[in-house]
Design a protein around this motif. Sequence first.
Motif, PDB file in Angstrom:
ATOM      1  N   ASN A  57      21.149  27.514  -2.981  1.00 18.80           N
ATOM      2  CA  ASN A  57      20.829  27.785  -1.578  1.00 18.80           C
ATOM      3  C   ASN A  57      22.069  27.739  -0.702  1.00 18.80           C
ATOM      4  O   ASN A  57      22.246  28.581   0.183  1.00 18.80           O
ATOM      5  CB  ASN A  57      19.775  26.797  -1.065  1.00 18.80           C
ATOM      6  N   ARG A  58      22.948  26.768  -0.952  1.00 19.58           N
ATOM      7  CA  ARG A  58      24.185  26.683  -0.162  1.00 19.58           C
ATOM      8  C   ARG A  58      25.105  27.869  -0.452  1.00 19.58           C
ATOM      9  O   ARG A  58      25.767  28.377   0.450  1.00 19.58           O
ATOM     10  CB  ARG A  58      24.918  25.366  -0.450  1.00 19.58           C
ATOM     11  N   ILE A  59      25.152  28.306  -1.702  1.00 19.04           N
ATOM     12  CA  ILE A  59      25.964  29.479  -2.033  1.00 19.04           C
ATOM     13  C   ILE A  59      25.441  30.684  -1.277  1.00 19.04           C
ATOM     14  O   ILE A  59      26.204  31.422  -0.642  1.00 19.04           O
ATOM     15  CB  ILE A  59      25.984  29.720  -3.558  1.00 19.04           C
ATOM     16  N   PRO A 119      30.501  16.485   1.434  1.00 11.28           N
ATOM     17  CA  PRO A 119      30.463  15.279   0.605  1.00 11.28           C
ATOM     18  C   PRO A 119      29.118  15.034  -0.077  1.00 11.28           C
ATOM     19  O   PRO A 119      29.092  14.654  -1.259  1.00 11.28           O
ATOM     20  CB  PRO A 119      30.805  14.143   1.585  1.00 11.28           C
ATOM     21  N   ALA A 120      28.017  15.235   0.628  1.00  9.79           N
ATOM     22  CA  ALA A 120      26.699  14.978   0.024  1.00  9.79           C
ATOM     23  C   ALA A 120      26.441  15.934  -1.133  1.00  9.79           C
ATOM     24  O   ALA A 120      25.998  15.521  -2.215  1.00  9.79           O
ATOM     25  CB  ALA A 120      25.597  15.092   1.076  1.00  9.79           C
ATOM     26  N   MET A 172      26.588  17.141  -7.118  1.00 11.85           N
ATOM     27  CA  MET A 172      27.163  17.851  -8.257  1.00 11.85           C
ATOM     28  C   MET A 172      27.765  16.862  -9.253  1.00 11.85           C
ATOM     29  O   MET A 172      27.591  17.010 -10.460  1.00 11.85           O
ATOM     30  CB  MET A 172      28.199  18.878  -7.782  1.00 11.85           C
ATOM     31  N   GLY A 173      28.462  15.849  -8.745  1.00  9.02           N
ATOM     32  CA  GLY A 173      29.047  14.828  -9.613  1.00  9.02           C
ATOM     33  C   GLY A 173      27.972  14.085 -10.397  1.00  9.02           C
ATOM     34  O   GLY A 173      28.135  13.811 -11.592  1.00  9.02           O
ATOM     35  N   ARG A 174      26.862  13.766  -9.741  1.00  6.86           N
ATOM     36  CA  ARG A 174      25.754  13.086 -10.440  1.00  6.86           C
ATOM     37  C   ARG A 174      25.169  13.976 -11.532  1.00  6.86           C
ATOM     38  O   ARG A 174      24.840  13.499 -12.622  1.00  6.86           O
ATOM     39  CB  ARG A 174      24.668  12.678  -9.441  1.00  6.86           C
ATOM     40  N   GLU A 175      25.059  15.276 -11.246  1.00  6.28           N
ATOM     41  CA  GLU A 175      24.502  16.191 -12.252  1.00  6.28           C
ATOM     42  C   GLU A 175      25.439  16.317 -13.450  1.00  6.28           C
ATOM     43  O   GLU A 175      24.988  16.301 -14.601  1.00  6.28           O
ATOM     44  CB  GLU A 175      24.209  17.556 -11.629  1.00  6.28           C
ATOM     45  N   VAL A 211      34.859  17.623  -6.811  1.00  2.25           N
ATOM     46  CA  VAL A 211      33.715  17.481  -7.724  1.00  2.25           C
ATOM     47  C   VAL A 211      34.108  16.680  -8.966  1.00  2.25           C
ATOM     48  O   VAL A 211      33.289  15.921  -9.503  1.00  2.25           O
ATOM     49  CB  VAL A 211      33.080  18.848  -8.068  1.00  2.25           C
ATOM     50  N   ALA A 212      35.348  16.795  -9.407  1.00  2.00           N
ATOM     51  CA  ALA A 212      35.806  15.974 -10.536  1.00  2.00           C
ATOM     52  C   ALA A 212      35.839  14.499 -10.134  1.00  2.00           C
ATOM     53  O   ALA A 212      35.471  13.620 -10.920  1.00  2.00           O
ATOM     54  CB  ALA A 212      37.185  16.438 -11.002  1.00  2.00           C
ATOM     55  N   PHE A 213      36.258  14.214  -8.898  1.00  2.00           N
ATOM     56  CA  PHE A 213      36.256  12.844  -8.394  1.00  2.00           C
ATOM     57  C   PHE A 213      34.828  12.289  -8.369  1.00  2.00           C
ATOM     58  O   PHE A 213      34.589  11.160  -8.813  1.00  2.00           O
ATOM     59  CB  PHE A 213      36.863  12.779  -6.984  1.00  2.00           C
TER      60      PHE A 213
END
Length: 190
Positions: A6-8, A32-33, A38-41, A64-66
């Motif tokens: 959706n954001r894309i 950030p949110a 993405m990091g959690r996924e 996203v790597a962070f």
Amino acid sequence: MEMLKNRILQDASILSADVVKLDAILNHQVDPALTMEMGREFARLFREAGATKVITVESSGIPVAFATALELNVPLLFARRKKTLIADPDHYSERVPSFTKGIVTDLMVSKSLLSPEDRLLFIDDIIANGDAARGLVRIIERSGAELVGFGVVIEKCFQAGASTLREQGIRVEPLVRIRSLEGGTIVFEE
């Protein structure tokens, strides 16, 4: 990730049938949110791989790597694209072309930060032709470390980058796959 799709659709600009501009969420500004989601996924997808470090390429892959490294509770290491005055002279280096920048750059990782005991999870923002990704994979191979997988926010399926990594036996996990940008429309691969 429906939130990401959706954001894309909301924030992307299509510059050509090959180039999508994602400055509002990935490449110039960071949400950030969304980045933490993405990091959690990625952490969910790769938790069982046993990564000891997350690795990426400077600079758009860093947020996203962070987020992924934070979720996995491991260090983040990134390949530099520019040599600095304080850069470790003892480093791995690969010269790679950049599809979106239209230039050739050097990827550099200090040898002191990579060891054969490392199990690396490679996280990046977008894969198109895959030149930078393959360059970092070569650095990882030369270091003796093990690459446990490659997570990418967006895979452009109409370009060969991700498929060349899969052909090398690398586990590739995209959050979103774009099948086409033809006619100025983003078409997702389901």
